[in-house]
Design a protein around this motif. Structure first.
Motif, PDB file in Angstrom:
ATOM      1  N   ALA A 180       0.842  -1.204   0.000  1.00 53.75           N
ATOM      2  CA  ALA A 180       0.000   0.000   0.000  1.00 53.75           C
ATOM      3  C   ALA A 180       0.877   1.255   0.000  1.00 53.75           C
ATOM      4  CB  ALA A 180      -0.937  -0.008   1.204  1.00 53.75           C
ATOM      5  N   ASP A 181       1.939   1.261   0.793  1.00 50.49           N
ATOM      6  CA  ASP A 181       2.872   2.393   0.787  1.00 50.49           C
ATOM      7  C   ASP A 181       3.507   2.563  -0.591  1.00 50.49           C
ATOM      8  OD1 ASP A 181       2.425   3.051   3.426  1.00 50.49           O
ATOM      9  OD2 ASP A 181       4.218   2.038   4.180  1.00 50.49           O
ATOM     10  N   HIS A 182       3.857   1.444  -1.217  1.00 43.43           N
ATOM     11  CA  HIS A 182       4.472   1.470  -2.542  1.00 43.43           C
ATOM     12  C   HIS A 182       3.526   2.117  -3.566  1.00 43.43           C
ATOM     13  CE1 HIS A 182       7.045   0.214  -5.837  1.00 43.43           C
ATOM     14  NE2 HIS A 182       5.981  -0.280  -6.426  1.00 43.43           N
ATOM     15  N   VAL A 183       2.269   1.685  -3.564  1.00 44.02           N
ATOM     16  CA  VAL A 183       1.281   2.242  -4.495  1.00 44.02           C
ATOM     17  C   VAL A 183       1.113   3.741  -4.246  1.00 44.02           C
ATOM     18  CG1 VAL A 183      -1.165   2.213  -5.146  1.00 44.02           C
ATOM     19  CG2 VAL A 183       0.075   0.056  -4.831  1.00 44.02           C
ATOM     20  N   ARG A 184       1.017   4.125  -2.991  1.00 43.53           N
ATOM     21  CA  ARG A 184       0.841   5.534  -2.631  1.00 43.53           C
ATOM     22  C   ARG A 184       2.038   6.363  -3.099  1.00 43.53           C
ATOM     23  NH1 ARG A 184       0.647   4.815   2.465  1.00 43.53           N
ATOM     24  NH2 ARG A 184      -1.539   4.271   2.485  1.00 43.53           N
ATOM     25  N   LEU A 185       3.225   5.899  -2.797  1.00 39.40           N
ATOM     26  CA  LEU A 185       4.437   6.629  -3.143  1.00 39.40           C
ATOM     27  C   LEU A 185       4.639   6.682  -4.654  1.00 39.40           C
ATOM     28  CD1 LEU A 185       6.912   8.080  -1.998  1.00 39.40           C
ATOM     29  CD2 LEU A 185       8.038   5.867  -1.811  1.00 39.40           C
ATOM     30  N   TYR A 186       4.402   5.572  -5.332  1.00 40.17           N
ATOM     31  CA  TYR A 186       4.581   5.519  -6.784  1.00 40.17           C
ATOM     32  C   TYR A 186       3.603   6.469  -7.472  1.00 40.17           C
ATOM     33  CZ  TYR A 186       5.924   3.454 -11.234  1.00 40.17           C
ATOM     34  OH  TYR A 186       6.421   3.257 -12.491  1.00 40.17           O
ATOM     35  N   GLY A 187       2.337   6.386  -7.108  1.00 43.21           N
ATOM     36  CA  GLY A 187       1.324   7.249  -7.716  1.00 43.21           C
ATOM     37  C   GLY A 187       1.580   8.719  -7.447  1.00 43.21           C
ATOM     38  N   THR A 188       1.978   9.038  -6.227  1.00 39.04           N
ATOM     39  CA  THR A 188       2.286  10.428  -5.873  1.00 39.04           C
ATOM     40  C   THR A 188       3.456  10.937  -6.696  1.00 39.04           C
ATOM     41  OG1 THR A 188       1.451  10.104  -3.634  1.00 39.04           O
ATOM     42  CG2 THR A 188       2.947  11.953  -3.967  1.00 39.04           C
ATOM     43  N   SER A 189       4.460  10.106  -6.861  1.00 35.22           N
ATOM     44  CA  SER A 189       5.642  10.497  -7.612  1.00 35.22           C
ATOM     45  C   SER A 189       5.308  10.755  -9.085  1.00 35.22           C
ATOM     46  CB  SER A 189       6.714   9.411  -7.478  1.00 35.22           C
ATOM     47  OG  SER A 189       7.898   9.799  -8.110  1.00 35.22           O
ATOM     48  N   VAL A 190       4.481   9.905  -9.682  1.00 35.88           N
ATOM     49  CA  VAL A 190       4.081  10.088 -11.081  1.00 35.88           C
ATOM     50  C   VAL A 190       3.262  11.373 -11.220  1.00 35.88           C
ATOM     51  CG1 VAL A 190       2.678   9.165 -12.973  1.00 35.88           C
ATOM     52  CG2 VAL A 190       4.169   7.643 -11.670  1.00 35.88           C
ATOM     53  N   ALA A 191       2.326  11.593 -10.293  1.00 34.95           N
ATOM     54  CA  ALA A 191       1.500  12.805 -10.346  1.00 34.95           C
ATOM     55  C   ALA A 191       2.358  14.055 -10.185  1.00 34.95           C
ATOM     56  CB  ALA A 191       0.419  12.752  -9.271  1.00 34.95           C
ATOM     57  N   GLN A 192       3.357  14.003  -9.316  1.00 34.51           N
ATOM     58  CA  GLN A 192       4.241  15.154  -9.117  1.00 34.51           C
ATOM     59  C   GLN A 192       5.047  15.437 -10.378  1.00 34.51           C
ATOM     60  OE1 GLN A 192       4.370  17.267  -6.343  1.00 34.51           O
ATOM     61  NE2 GLN A 192       5.453  18.468  -7.882  1.00 34.51           N
ATOM     62  N   GLU A 193       5.477  14.378 -11.062  1.00 31.78           N
ATOM     63  CA  GLU A 193       6.230  14.564 -12.304  1.00 31.78           C
ATOM     64  C   GLU A 193       5.365  15.270 -13.356  1.00 31.78           C
ATOM     65  OE1 GLU A 193       8.594  12.003 -15.709  1.00 31.78           O
ATOM     66  OE2 GLU A 193       8.128  11.028 -13.816  1.00 31.78           O
ATOM     67  N   LEU A 194       4.093  14.883 -13.456  1.00 28.66           N
ATOM     68  CA  LEU A 194       3.182  15.544 -14.390  1.00 28.66           C
ATOM     69  C   LEU A 194       2.995  17.009 -13.997  1.00 28.66           C
ATOM     70  CD1 LEU A 194       1.192  15.688 -16.736  1.00 28.66           C
ATOM     71  CD2 LEU A 194      -0.549  14.712 -15.220  1.00 28.66           C
ATOM     72  N   ALA A 195       2.802  17.276 -12.714  1.00 31.35           N
ATOM     73  CA  ALA A 195       2.643  18.659 -12.247  1.00 31.35           C
ATOM     74  C   ALA A 195       3.887  19.486 -12.547  1.00 31.35           C
ATOM     75  CB  ALA A 195       2.336  18.670 -10.750  1.00 31.35           C
ATOM     76  N   ASP A 196       5.073  18.908 -12.329  1.00 32.09           N
ATOM     77  CA  ASP A 196       6.326  19.611 -12.633  1.00 32.09           C
ATOM     78  C   ASP A 196       6.438  19.914 -14.123  1.00 32.09           C
ATOM     79  OD1 ASP A 196       6.988  19.486  -9.952  1.00 32.09           O
ATOM     80  OD2 ASP A 196       8.411  17.829 -10.195  1.00 32.09           O
ATOM     81  N   TYR A 197       6.019  18.966 -14.973  1.00 38.00           N
ATOM     82  CA  TYR A 197       6.045  19.173 -16.419  1.00 38.00           C
ATOM     83  C   TYR A 197       5.168  20.368 -16.799  1.00 38.00           C
ATOM     84  CZ  TYR A 197       4.938  18.437 -21.361  1.00 38.00           C
ATOM     85  OH  TYR A 197       4.743  18.616 -22.701  1.00 38.00           O
ATOM     86  N   VAL A 198       3.954  20.401 -16.250  1.00 40.75           N
ATOM     87  CA  VAL A 198       3.023  21.489 -16.557  1.00 40.75           C
ATOM     88  C   VAL A 198       3.602  22.828 -16.094  1.00 40.75           C
ATOM     89  CG1 VAL A 198       0.744  22.454 -15.990  1.00 40.75           C
ATOM     90  CG2 VAL A 198       0.974  20.017 -16.563  1.00 40.75           C
ATOM     91  N   LEU A 199       4.140  22.861 -14.881  1.00 41.27           N
ATOM     92  CA  LEU A 199       4.697  24.107 -14.354  1.00 41.27           C
ATOM     93  C   LEU A 199       5.909  24.571 -15.163  1.00 41.27           C
ATOM     94  CD1 LEU A 199       4.366  23.475 -10.530  1.00 41.27           C
ATOM     95  CD2 LEU A 199       3.048  25.101 -11.923  1.00 41.27           C
ATOM     96  N   LYS A 200       6.750  23.639 -15.558  1.00 43.87           N
ATOM     97  CA  LYS A 200       7.942  23.982 -16.335  1.00 43.87           C
ATOM     98  C   LYS A 200       7.562  24.579 -17.689  1.00 43.87           C
ATOM     99  CE  LYS A 200      12.205  22.033 -18.184  1.00 43.87           C
ATOM    100  NZ  LYS A 200      12.946  20.817 -18.452  1.00 43.87           N
ATOM    101  N   ARG A 201       6.538  24.016 -18.330  1.00 44.67           N
ATOM    102  CA  ARG A 201       6.104  24.515 -19.636  1.00 44.67           C
ATOM    103  C   ARG A 201       5.387  25.853 -19.524  1.00 44.67           C
ATOM    104  NH1 ARG A 201       6.072  21.939 -24.320  1.00 44.67           N
ATOM    105  NH2 ARG A 201       4.297  23.190 -24.933  1.00 44.67           N
ATOM    106  N   GLY A 202       4.725  26.095 -18.409  1.00 46.06           N
ATOM    107  CA  GLY A 202       3.985  27.339 -18.242  1.00 46.06           C
ATOM    108  C   GLY A 202       2.569  27.280 -18.773  1.00 46.06           C
ATOM    109  N   ASP A 203       2.168  26.142 -19.316  1.00 44.53           N
ATOM    110  CA  ASP A 203       0.780  25.918 -19.723  1.00 44.53           C
ATOM    111  C   ASP A 203       0.525  24.418 -19.668  1.00 44.53           C
ATOM    112  OD1 ASP A 203       0.710  24.522 -22.407  1.00 44.53           O
ATOM    113  OD2 ASP A 203       1.901  26.253 -23.012  1.00 44.53           O
ATOM    114  N   PRO A 204      -0.730  24.016 -19.609  1.00 42.10           N
ATOM    115  CA  PRO A 204      -0.997  22.583 -19.448  1.00 42.10           C
ATOM    116  C   PRO A 204      -0.723  21.737 -20.686  1.00 42.10           C
ATOM    117  CG  PRO A 204      -3.051  23.825 -19.490  1.00 42.10           C
ATOM    118  CD  PRO A 204      -1.943  24.826 -19.508  1.00 42.10           C
TER     119      PRO A 204
END
Length: 186
Positions: A94-118
């Motif tokens: 359960a910790d693995h799923v939580r950490l993995y999913g959070t990490s993937v979501a953070q990577e997507l958020a970082d991509y959006v922020l870096k580009r400056g648009d979605p």
């Protein structure tokens, strides 16, 4: 290669390293650019733990000014079912799923922020909710996996960039609770 030790991968920095190496080969210097908040000595320490556990491997080496530079890549991250059924394994999974999913979501958020648009033509962030029997769900899951496995075999080409799709599917607890309460009220 099935993951044999949740304790190794279930660490925020090691999970980020593992995901950065998923499908690509990076040296420590390249990894330091991808994860600029992680000091190089920490990267070396975490890389060695991941190597020792078999979660990553050395994909290739080259000599640069007489010094061997190693490039690392992630091993396939399958979970060994036997690990889940060990004492404490379910909680670690359960910790693995939580950490993995959070990490993937953070990577997507970082991509959006870096580009400056979605950049909505280049990302996929959708949540689909539907009714399905176990057999119907298995059919949908296998069809998606088959399509993605076909995509994984495509070679690099003009206009093709490496992409990630992270899929998670499970019964909705809230819906089960409501439907159970409605059934019991009848």
């Amino acid at each position: 290669m099935p993951l044999k030790n949740f304790a190794v991968i279930n660490h925020p920095v090691r999970m980020r390293i593992f995901q950065a190496l998923n499908g690509v080969e990076l040296s420590i210097n390249q990894l330091a650019k991808v994860l600029p908040d992680v000091p190089k000595p920490s990267l070396y320490r975490h890389i060695h733990k991941l190597l020792d556990a078999g979660v990553i491997h050395v994909a290739r080496m080259r000599l640069v000014n007489g010094i061997e530079e190693r490039f690392f890549t992630a091993n396939e991250g399958l979970i060994d079912p036997a690990d889940v059924y060990q004492p404490g394994g379910l909680e670690q999974f359960a910790d693995h799923v939580r950490l993995y999913g959070t990490s993937v979501a953070q990577e997507l958020a970082d991509y959006v922020l870096k580009r400056g648009d979605p950049d909505l033509n280049n990302i996929a962030a959708r949540d689909h909710v539907f009714y399905a029997t176990e057999e119907e769900f298995k059919h949908v899951r296998e069809a998606i996996y088959e399509l993605l496995q076909t995509m994984e075999t495509l070679p690099p080409a003009e206009g093709r960039i490496k992409r990630r799709i992270f899929i998670m599917g499970h019964p909705l607890q809230a819906a089960e609770m409501v439907e159970s309460a409605e059934t019991n009220a009848d």
